[in-house]
Design a protein around this motif. Structure first.
Motif: not given
Ligand SMILES: Nc1ncnc2c1ncn2[C@@H]1O[C@H](COP(=O)(O)OS(=O)(=O)O)[C@@H](OP(=O)(O)O)[C@H]1O
Length: 274
Positions: A228-241
């Motif tokens: 029942g919990h959802d989790k995305c990785l934090d904003e340091s993952k998937g930054r614009p290059h």
């Protein structure tokens, strides 16, 4: 199994819960998707993961503290559960393979790789971001990458992308079948099949399901769903290059052609890299 991470801190852990040395280690590569892989593996009820990077085998000041210190960095686990830690710095650390083997010659190793040119840009982008946070100047990528119009082979982020060099050091200490290579791009595109392969490699019963993943359109990546919990990785993952000119990118791709070919030979498979 009781899922330890579901237990509130107020609840005392079961008497047979203890800290154990890892049975599997994600050794790299830096910016390859190591955090995503660890979090996804953590969906498995028979897996407990060290939340923070431990940097035991790559930093002398940690290694000197001994295995007792290392074990104390591990999460509580129950008998039959597998402890996993990830430190991307292990892959490129010259002494790490021998040190890991000295701990446990049967430990299973996971290596997640990604297009080395993309990895380099991601690596640069992270360092740039950290410098900007501390209001420190940092050179543009092309200044670091090119020297007198040629690829600057002493640039550290470039060296970290020479996978064959680092992989050969691991192969000098571990048999090939003790290192499972995860395709970082495939993990982004469709994580479930990659996780199934990891479960098989680790001889875990299949417990991770497609329903543990959903594509988050805001994040632009798969996020995790569990109990029942959802989790995305934090904003340091998937930054614009950071941007790189087409010319420089072509030079980089041409430069990596031979190192990549050697790496493909070592792992016994190829990847659709630039
Ligand atoms: N599901 C999901 N969500 C978010 N990000 C994901 C995911 N799967 C893989 N990735 C990719 O992971 C890249 C970061 O890699 P690492 O975790 O190994 O970085 S680090 O070395 O620990 O700093 C990060 O690289 P960048 O896109 O360059 O930031 C991501 O592309």
């Amino acid at each position: 199994y009781v899922c330890l991470r579901e237990l509130r801190s107020a609840v005392p852990p079961p008497a047979n819960a203890t800290q154990r040395l890892p049975g599997a280690i994600i050794i790299g590569v830096r910016k390859g998707g190591t955090r995503a892989l660890l979090e996804m593996l953590n969906l498995h009820p028979d897996v407990e993961v060290a939340k923070a990077e431990v940097h035991f085998f790559n930093l002398d000041e940690h290694y000197r503290r001994g295995l007792g210190w290392y074990r104390a960095q591990m999460p509580l686990s129950l008998p039959g559960q597998l402890t996993v830690e990830k430190t991307p710095g292990y892959f490129t650390a010259p002494l790490a393979p021998a040190r890991v083997r000295a701990m446990d010659r049967d430990v299973r190793l996971l290596l997640i790789v990604r297009d080395p040119a993309e990895r380099l840009v991601s690596d640069y982008t992270q360092v740039l971001h950290n410098r900007q946070q501390r209001q420190k100047p940092y050179q543009p990528l092309e200044e670091l990458l090119l020297h007198r119009g040629r690829i600057n082979t002493s640039y550290k982020a470039l060296q970290r992308s020479l996978y064959h060099q680092h992989f050969s050091r691991w192969l000098a200490h571990f048999p090939r079948d003790q290192i499972h290579v995860v395709d970082g791009e495939a993990l982004i595109r469709d994580p479930f099949p990659e996780l199934q392969r990891v479960e098989r490699f680790l001889e875990l019963p299949p417990r991770i399901a497609p329903s543990n993943f959903y594509f988050n359109t805001t994040k632009g990546f798969y996020c995790l769903l569990s109990a029942g919990h959802d989790k995305c990785l934090d904003e340091s993952k998937g930054r614009p290059h950071a941007p790189l000119s087409t010319t420089a990118l072509h030079m980089l791709c041409r430069f990596f052609r031979e190192p990549n070919r050697r790496f493909f030979n070592m792992v016994g498979r190829s990847f659709a890299w630039c």
